[in-house]
Design an enzyme around this catalytic site. Structure first.
Site, PDB file in Angstrom:
ATOM      1  CG  ASP A 169      -9.418  -0.410   5.167  1.00 48.95           C
ATOM      2  OD1 ASP A 169      -9.246  -0.474   3.943  1.00 48.95           O
ATOM      3  OD2 ASP A 169      -8.666  -0.953   6.000  1.00 48.95           O
TER       4      ASP A 169
ATOM      5  CE  LYS B 129      -3.815  -2.391   2.201  1.00 48.30           C
ATOM      6  NZ  LYS B 129      -4.330  -2.890   3.479  1.00 48.30           N
TER       7      LYS B 129
ATOM      8  CD  GLN C 283      -3.012  -4.610   6.722  1.00 48.06           C
ATOM      9  OE1 GLN C 283      -2.858  -3.665   5.960  1.00 48.06           O
ATOM     10  NE2 GLN C 283      -3.703  -5.688   6.379  1.00 48.06           N
TER      11      GLN C 283
END
Ligand code: NAD
Length: 279
Positions: free
Chosen positions: A112, A45, A89
């Protein structure tokens, strides 16, 4: 085959152009612990973010970091005007309450799309930030002119990050949606009906070639690592029956990362009071 790699490159170009237009765009990723797979994802990422001109801040905490420390860090990132997007994460180490951590992220920076505010907005048909994987799949369907209106769509998997948001996006695109999961009886009965089949389970070749409707579109989200490499949830033989299918690797995976970058720009635009770019 649907070329996720090529389409991801196109999305990254779009994002790069938007970043240039906006000036500074900032992303902060947070990794707790040293899970090897998570490290690979975070590195990927960052590389992608830097590649499109997004300023990416890689925050790492030790595996035993107390919850308070993580919540304090998120409060600081929420307050930091240079940070447009925050990504924690997952999965987190077991002593941390994942739901509590996600709720501590400012919904406006939740790239997200997992905060209840963003999940709720999607449920209500007024999405803002949507998880990258289903968003990328919608973009693939649009790019290949695959009709969703009136289509019978079957989503296998009901996670918050893939299955559920996928079903909602398809519903919003006027598909008739069935969600299958671990307790579904006779999976094949459902999949054989699917004009659009999305498999997001994480079980090697769970969907056999004979479970796919002829002429359908098959989106394989599964990532199953074996000694022989990376494989999906769908038997590759299904491509003989499907009209369109995503490969693994090179399908959904690259698109997911590209859409997370797109979400960062969407968040940046919204935070600046600009109308959001089309995702
Ligand atoms: P998850 O484990 O949270 O959810 C799996 C889902 O599969 C569950 O909802 C469960 O009900 C369902 N399921 C389990 N066994 C089943 C069965 N026999 N029949 C039908 N349904 C069954 O996983 P997730 O986070 O949604 O991810 C799913 C897969 O997608 C994994 O392989 C993951 O690695 C992959 N993934 C890929 C990307 C990408 O970018 N390519 C992104 C996210 C997830």
């Amino acid at each position: 085959m649907i070329d996720g790699k090529a389409l991801a490159a196109k999305v990254r170009d779009e994002v790069a152009a938007e970043v240039e237009q906006l000036g500074e765009v900032g992303l902060a990723t947070v990794l707790v612990g040293d899970d090897p797979a998570s490290q690979v994802y975070i590195t990927g990422k960052h590389k992608a973010a830097t590649g499109v001109g997004i300023h990416a801040n890689d925050v790492r905490l030790p595996a035993d970091a107390p919850e308070d420390e993580l919540l304090q860090l998120l409060a600081e990132l929420n307050a930091d005007d240079a940070v447009d997007g925050i990504l924690v994460q997952l999965p987190l180490p077991s002593h941390l309450d994942e739901a509590k951590v996600i709720e501590a992220i400012d919904p406006a920076k939740d790239i997200d799309g997992l905060h209840p505010m963003n999940a709720g907005r999607l449920y209500l048909g007024r999405p803002r930030l949507v998880p990258g994987t289903p968003l990328g799949i919608m973009r693939m369907l649009a790019e290949y002119d695959i009709e969703t209106k009136g289509a019978q769509a079957v989503v296998i998997g009901r996670s918050s990050i893939v299955g559920k948001p996928m079903a909602h996006l398809l519903l919003q695109a006027h598909a008739t949606v069935t969600i299958c999961h671990s307790r579904t009886v006779d999976l094949q009965r459902h999949t054989l009906d699917a004009d659009i089949l999305v498999a997001a389970v994480g079980q090697l070749h769970l969907v056999g070639a004979d479970m796919v409707k002829a002429g359908s579109t098959v989106i394989d989200v599964g990532m199953n690592r074996t000694d022989g490499g990376l494989f999906g949830d769908v038997d590759p033989g299904a491509r003989e029956r499907a009209a369109y299918m995503t490969p693994v690797p090179g399908g959904v995976g690259p698109m997911t990362i590209a859409m997370v970058l797109k979400n960062t720009v969407t968040a940046a635009r919204a935070r600046r009071g600009l109308v959001s770019g089309v995702s």
